[in-house]
Design an enzyme around this catalytic site. Sequence first.
Site, PDB file in Angstrom:
ATOM      1  N   HIS A   1      -2.942   0.697   8.184  1.00 11.83           N
ATOM      2  CA  HIS A   1      -3.675  -0.296   7.382  1.00 11.83           C
ATOM      3  C   HIS A   1      -2.665  -0.831   6.383  1.00 11.83           C
ATOM      4  O   HIS A   1      -2.545  -0.361   5.249  1.00 11.83           O
ATOM      5  CB  HIS A   1      -4.856   0.362   6.672  1.00 11.83           C
ATOM      6  CG  HIS A   1      -5.571  -0.552   5.718  1.00 11.83           C
ATOM      7  ND1 HIS A   1      -6.017  -1.806   6.065  1.00 11.83           N
ATOM      8  CD2 HIS A   1      -5.892  -0.396   4.402  1.00 11.83           C
ATOM      9  CE1 HIS A   1      -6.599  -2.378   5.033  1.00 11.83           C
ATOM     10  NE2 HIS A   1      -6.526  -1.541   4.000  1.00 11.83           N
TER      11      HIS A   1
ATOM     12  N   ARG B   1     -11.861  -8.526   9.643  1.00 14.95           N
ATOM     13  CA  ARG B   1     -11.208  -9.787   9.287  1.00 14.95           C
ATOM     14  C   ARG B   1     -10.748 -10.532  10.543  1.00 14.95           C
ATOM     15  O   ARG B   1     -10.889 -11.754  10.642  1.00 14.95           O
ATOM     16  CB  ARG B   1     -10.003  -9.503   8.385  1.00 14.95           C
ATOM     17  CG  ARG B   1     -10.369  -9.055   6.983  1.00 14.95           C
ATOM     18  CD  ARG B   1      -9.163  -8.495   6.237  1.00 14.95           C
ATOM     19  NE  ARG B   1      -9.466  -8.251   4.818  1.00 14.95           N
ATOM     20  CZ  ARG B   1      -8.772  -7.437   4.035  1.00 14.95           C
ATOM     21  NH1 ARG B   1      -7.733  -6.771   4.525  1.00 14.95           N
ATOM     22  NH2 ARG B   1      -9.112  -7.276   2.759  1.00 14.95           N
TER      23      ARG B   1
ATOM     24  N   ARG C   1       0.834  -1.208   0.000  1.00 14.60           N
ATOM     25  CA  ARG C   1       0.000   0.000   0.000  1.00 14.60           C
ATOM     26  C   ARG C   1       0.869   1.259   0.000  1.00 14.60           C
ATOM     27  O   ARG C   1       0.516   2.273  -0.600  1.00 14.60           O
ATOM     28  CB  ARG C   1      -0.933  -0.014   1.211  1.00 14.60           C
ATOM     29  CG  ARG C   1      -1.953  -1.153   1.189  1.00 14.60           C
ATOM     30  CD  ARG C   1      -2.793  -1.164   2.451  1.00 14.60           C
ATOM     31  NE  ARG C   1      -3.757  -2.266   2.472  1.00 14.60           N
ATOM     32  CZ  ARG C   1      -3.537  -3.437   3.041  1.00 14.60           C
ATOM     33  NH1 ARG C   1      -2.365  -3.690   3.603  1.00 14.60           N
ATOM     34  NH2 ARG C   1      -4.461  -4.370   3.039  1.00 14.60           N
TER      35      ARG C   1
END
Length: 314
Positions: free
Chosen positions: A179, A155, A92
Amino acid sequence: MLEKGKGTRIVVIGTGFVGSSYAYALLNQEVVDELVLLDLNKEKAEGDAMDLNHGMPFGAPMKIWAGSYDDCKDADIVVITAGANQAPGETRLDLIEKNAKIFHTIVGAVMSSGFDGIFVIATNPVDILSYATWKFSGLPKERVIGSGTILDTARFRFLLGQHFKVDSRNVHAYIMGEHGDTELPIWSHADIAGKPILSYSQIDMKELDDIFMKVRDAAYHIIERKGATYYGIAMGLVRLTKAILRNENSVLTISTLLEGEYGLNDVYIGVPAVINRQGVREIIDLELNDEEHEKLHHSATVLQQASKPVNDLT
């Protein structure tokens, strides 16, 4: 901000996998009165609006159209899902520079409309782009919210529910931090119906570590198989949207600016916070153990060091 007696409006910027899945979930869950879709590809936004409208007889009455940045003026929430996607093998954080430049343009256009609502950011790297949106917009930090670790936490709870054979909605556990690859599980505050998970007699830390690794690496596995993740985050965004529009005062692990909480400053990072109509009402400052504290600070350091492209644009 949301006014009494006024219909609610959400503008979604970016109608790719995440944006269109979020729009579809909004229609299904009867959350909003007006939904405006914006995309660089105007025909894609128009096609999504047409397709969603054709589902109206099976859903709730609402107005859906492909609009322009002018429509942001009367929006309660602007949700940004636009930007370059994470490719196979890419982290990311690899997306920072290109998406920071995209956001500089998008946020400037939204604010030029006279927008005075709440930004919700879902584009990766979400912590840094939420920080960028706060910097670029000039809005109070409470009204710029990143999706943070809301999906990672979901999750986590799902996999713990599977492991202990209980409904995931009765699992209370958080993923905090970036994240991304430096996120961390908060085992010291994880419980099922009030009973600490670490107190279970059948506990096996190796199995719990494996669960966390599956959470942390979930996006990579999904991207390998289908190219992108979008259903889970779309559902998380709707949950966040409900908390805002319905003034729920719900606790969600979103990305927000820390100003002393957890001993951290000037960083957007995933932490549990109370969400209501004003945005972030307050940050829940959990008492972490030494290992968790150290890992959270490491995560924050990684994010701060990676934020240079944002600071260069401000």
